[in-house]
Design an enzyme around this catalytic site. Structure first.
Site, PDB file in Angstrom:
ATOM      1  N   GLU A 234       0.879  -1.314   0.095  1.00 42.32           N
ATOM      2  CA  GLU A 234      -0.101   0.089  -0.026  1.00 42.32           C
ATOM      3  C   GLU A 234       0.891   1.187  -0.011  1.00 42.32           C
ATOM      4  O   GLU A 234       1.565   1.569   0.897  1.00 42.32           O
ATOM      5  CB  GLU A 234      -0.767   0.014   1.219  1.00 42.32           C
ATOM      6  CG  GLU A 234      -1.770  -1.270   1.337  1.00 42.32           C
ATOM      7  CD  GLU A 234      -3.215  -0.786   0.433  1.00 42.32           C
ATOM      8  OE1 GLU A 234      -3.019   0.307  -0.220  1.00 42.32           O
ATOM      9  OE2 GLU A 234      -3.995  -1.786   0.295  1.00 42.32           O
ATOM     10  N   CYS A 268      -2.223   9.323   2.593  1.00 47.56           N
ATOM     11  CA  CYS A 268      -1.877   8.933   1.429  1.00 47.56           C
ATOM     12  C   CYS A 268      -3.107   9.470   0.299  1.00 47.56           C
ATOM     13  O   CYS A 268      -2.931   9.612  -0.871  1.00 47.56           O
ATOM     14  CB  CYS A 268      -1.688   7.371   1.314  1.00 47.56           C
ATOM     15  SG  CYS A 268      -3.214   6.656   1.906  1.00 47.56           S
TER      16      CYS A 268
END
Length: 526
Positions: A234, A268
């Site tokens: 990720e 993010c």
């Protein structure tokens, strides 16, 4: 004897050092993996209901420690206590959902057996074994805790290497895990910098789960390749926000600024670039400046803090943010608001006259920037939104939901959100993850647990019957039978299916016994 290296606990808001923890050695990391490999044999054999029961004990421990957790996040990361609670709330919400659903998500599932009708076919999910989890610093509880919980529920043991940037939080996580005696034998936390992370990869766990930057992901995948260790990543994001001419401009600006500045932009899935159709561009820019002015910057330990944004978390990120801002200004961007930094505190910054030659529009900034670009129409907005190496999330604003979904469907990102920002991460069963350089994993929901397992297939039945079609297909000389059945069952056109019928008819006819000659008596002579 040289003293063991340590990781300091540093408050980014004040610069105060308030503790430290000793780093683990590579030998200790290898020992942790070895211990978890032995423990995995025991943990995986526990029924899922038993694993859930033990994780529920951890859930109780965590809820009881709410104030302790938010206080450490506040001091370690510079988050407000409110922002820390948001992170912790989502963690507990996900844990609760996983405990409720793990049994059904991991249950063996039947699959059709096709022509092997005498077999019972099903798929069983088995754990990998030892999962090495490498966590990030920006959300050190939810982005570390959630994969730990998912991996454990799936039947794995865990070696966790959190980020060295948030060392105080990591020590607390270890303490909280150890407050559940039944869980303690199946989890290890190792503390250290990148060298400790490298040691974990070299120790060859059965699976590596990494949340971090794209450069870090590339390094880990290269190192893991030596042992063919699978890696789930990720990684970074550069999420676009598109504002169409029929959008609610005030709300788009409000949530766009919030999406850019929450946690000082160190998210993010933050709004990192904005494309506004020219008809509403001026109105959006004015609204965005007003919203950014309302952000109060500061950090206290109070639960009811008046501040909406704290500092950047560590020095390296400060340099990246400064570099992106200076690069944009050098290439013609203008600052309408903010643009100044005081130590670790970076003001919410609204930028205009930006383009894709600038780092602030192409590379992950991880700072409280809102760069706004005027576009001619939705087609140009879609093209620019896709002109990026990352593909985590994308946000589309329009009062016409059908149109918004049509635009969103043309953006190459893992999650598409209409008329909101960041909210999707809190949806416990909505898969979260990205495409392109953002990585290959999906967290949240059933996919989260299943990615910590491997599929094992079963085909169970008695000895094949001689009357069974599959048995006949395997006999020499039965080519005609296989070809005919294939065309009848799977033919795409009527002609193919008819040909199959003819092949079967001809094959059966050729194998019928011949008709014996007539044995009628001859006619007698007169």
């Amino acid at each position: 004897m040289n003293p063991r290296p340590t990781l300091p606990f540093v408050n980014p808001a004040t610069g105060e050092q308030f503790g430290e923890v000793a780093m683990n050695t590579p030998a200790e990391v290898r020992q942790a993996v070895a211990e978890m490999r032995q423990a995995a044999v025991v943990w995986r054999q526990k029924p899922i209901q038993e694993r859930v029961r033990i994780i529920r004990q951890l859930q109780k421990v965590l809820i009881d420690a709410t104030d302790e957790v938010t206080a450490v996040l506040n001091r370690d990361c510079g988050k407000t206590r409110q922002d820390a609670l948001v992170e912790f709330f989502i963690t507990i919400n996900l844990m609760d959902r996983y405990c409720r659903s793990a049994e059904s998500w991991l249950r063996p599932r039947r699959v059709p057996s096709g022509i092997y009708y005498f077999k019972r076919c099903y798929v069983e999910q088995r754990p990998y074994g030892v999962v090495g989890i490498i966590g990030p610093w920006n959300y050190p509880v939810v982005l570390t805790g959630t994969p730990v919980i998912a991996a454990l529920l799936a039947g794995n043991t865990v070696v966790l290497k959190p980020s060295e940037v948030t060392a105080a939080t990591n020590v607390l996580i270890e303490q909280l895990l150890n407050r559940v005696p039944e869980l303690q034998p199946y989890v290890r936390v190792v503390h250290g910098d990148g060298s400790v992370g490298a040691a974990l990869v070299e120790a060859a766990p059965d699976l590596i789960f990494l949340t971090g930057s794209t450069p870090t992901g590339k390094k880990v995948m290269k190192a893991a390749a030596d042992n063919l260790t699978p890696v789930i990543c990720e990684l970074g994001g550069k999420d676009p926000l598109i504002v169409l001419e029929d959008a609610n401009v005030e709300e788009a600006a409000r949530w766009g600024v919030w999406g850019a500045c929450f946690n000082a932009g160190q998210t993010c899935m933050a709004v990192e670039r904005v494309y506004v159709v020219e008809k509403v561009y001026d109105a959006f820019v004015e609204a965005a400046v007003r919203e950014a002015q309302a952000f109060q910057m500061g950090c206290t330990a109070d639960k009811e803090s008046p501040y909406s944004m704290g500092p950047l978390t560590f020095e390296r990120q400060v340099h990246i943010v400064d570099d992106h801002l200076q690069d944009a200004l050098a290439k013609g961007a203008k600052v309408l608001l903010g643009g100044r930094r005081d130590q670790m505190f970076m003001q919410p910054t609204v930028l205009v006259d930006v383009d894709h030659s600038m780092k602030v529009m192409r590379e992950e900034s991880f700072g409280p920037f809102l760069p706004i670009m005027k576009v001619k129409d939705e087609a140009e907005a879609i093209r620019l939104a896709n002109d990026c190496a990352f593909g985590l999330s994308a946000y589309v604003w329009s009062e016409d939901l059908t149109r918004a979904q049509r635009v969103a469907s043309q953006i190459n990102a893992g999650t598409l959100v209409v008329n909101d920002a960041l909210s999707h991460f809190a949806v416990t069963q909505l898969p979260f993850g990205g495409v392109k350089h953002t990585g290959n994993g999906r967290v949240h929901g059933q996919q989260d647990l299943l990615q910590f397992t491997q599929s094992h297939s079963y085909a169970v039945g008695r000895t094949p019957s001689p009357l069974d079609i599959a048995t006949h297909l395997r006999k020499p000389g039965h080519y005609w039978l296989g070809a005919g059945i294939m065309r009848v069952l799977f033919g795409v056109t009527p002609e193919q299916r008819l040909q199959g019928v003819q092949e079967l008819a001809n094959g059966v006819k050729e194998r019928l016994p011949e008709t014996p000659p007539s044995s009628a008596p001859a006619t007698p002579s007169p």
